[in-house]
Enzyme design. Structure first.
Site, mmCIF file in Angstrom:
data_model
loop_
_atom_site.group_PDB
_atom_site.id
_atom_site.type_symbol
_atom_site.label_atom_id
_atom_site.label_comp_id
_atom_site.label_asym_id
_atom_site.label_seq_id
_atom_site.Cartn_x
_atom_site.Cartn_y
_atom_site.Cartn_z
ATOM 1 N N HIS A 172 50.722 -35.151 3.302
ATOM 2 C CA HIS A 172 49.414 -35.517 3.838
ATOM 3 C C HIS A 172 48.640 -36.457 2.919
ATOM 4 O O HIS A 172 47.432 -36.618 3.069
ATOM 5 C CB HIS A 172 48.586 -34.262 4.124
ATOM 6 N N THR A 223 50.208 -21.143 3.841
ATOM 7 C CA THR A 223 49.952 -22.017 4.983
ATOM 8 C C THR A 223 49.559 -21.197 6.198
ATOM 9 O O THR A 223 49.999 -20.056 6.371
ATOM 10 C CB THR A 223 51.186 -22.871 5.322
#
Length: 238
Positions: free
Chosen positions: A113, A180
């Site tokens: 990301h 996550t």
């Protein structure tokens, strides 16, 4: 664990939360996260940047400055230890845009990301290390154009190096997901990819993720406790 040779590790916001970095959903002090104080459409989309670049730059300048004051925690240090001694293939794929894995000493890190400490020039497409503010429209170090933006992947944009990630998953004997939510794709689909390809799958998380049922094993607790214990286990049995 004796059969484990190639490992892919996915890390998310839960790994850095104990270092004082806000997760997507909550601030580290129990209050609202920075994200909850802004609409995602305003600060994390290409359209938001076109609409109000000053707002976006201020938002990321604040986060860029903040992460430089944080320190790696026990989870980062344990993964760096694993990286240092694991002689077979290892790839730490992180959704985080901080540099705490690297500051802990990890080298086999892929930022799918992007990174807060880089700037991307939309004019010449270069990427440069960057620690200062972008709000004042500083020139690109390469082409001098005032076209820099945060080098982070916004909603609607393709994560980086997906081919490399899928190649690593193809060869993985073990896929480990740490901290996550299992809510953001394509990362949320990695466990299914890995499992379908025959890898063992392990989740280390504060609470079960949205994809928890896909893992062969889930261990719940703080990353700072779970990750060092798992690393000691795999190194002791490897």
């Amino acid at each position: 664990m004796n059969r484990i040779r190639n490992i892919v590790i996915l890390t998310g916001a839960g790994v850095s939360a104990e270092s004082g970095i806000d997760t997507f959903r909550a601030g580290t002090d129990g209050g609202p996260s920075l994200w909850e104080q802004h609409r995602i459409e305003d600060v994390a989309t290409p359209e938001g940047f076109v609409r109000d670049p000053d707002l976006v730059h201020r938002f990321y300048d604040m986060r860029r400055a903040a992460i430089q004051q944080k320190q790696p925690n026990a989870a980062h240090m344990a993964l760096a230890r694993l990286d240092a001694v694991w002689t077979d293939n290892l790839l730490i794929v992180t959704q985080n845009v901080d540099d705490l894995h690297e500051r802990a000493g990890a080298r086999r890190v892929l930022h799918m990301h992007g990174e807060h400490l880089k700037a991307w020039c939309t004019a010449c497409r270069s990427r440069s290390a960057w620690r200062e503010a972008l709000f004042g429209r500083p020139p690109c170090p390469v082409c001098q154009s005032r076209s820099l933006r945060p080098d982070v992947v916004w909603f609607g944009e393709m994560p980086y190096e997906m081919d490399r990630i899928h190649a690593a998953l193809l060869d993985a004997d073990l896929f480990v997901s740490i901290g996550t939510s299992g809510a953001v794709y394509p990362a949320a689909g990695f466990v299914r990819n890995a499992r379908d390809l025959g890898a063992q799958t392990l989740e280390l998380n504060l609470e079960p993720s949205q994809g928890s049922a896909m893992f062969h094993e889930t261990r719940l607790g703080k990353a700072g406790d779970l990750v060092p214990a798992w690393v000691a286990e795999i190194l002791g049995g490897g």
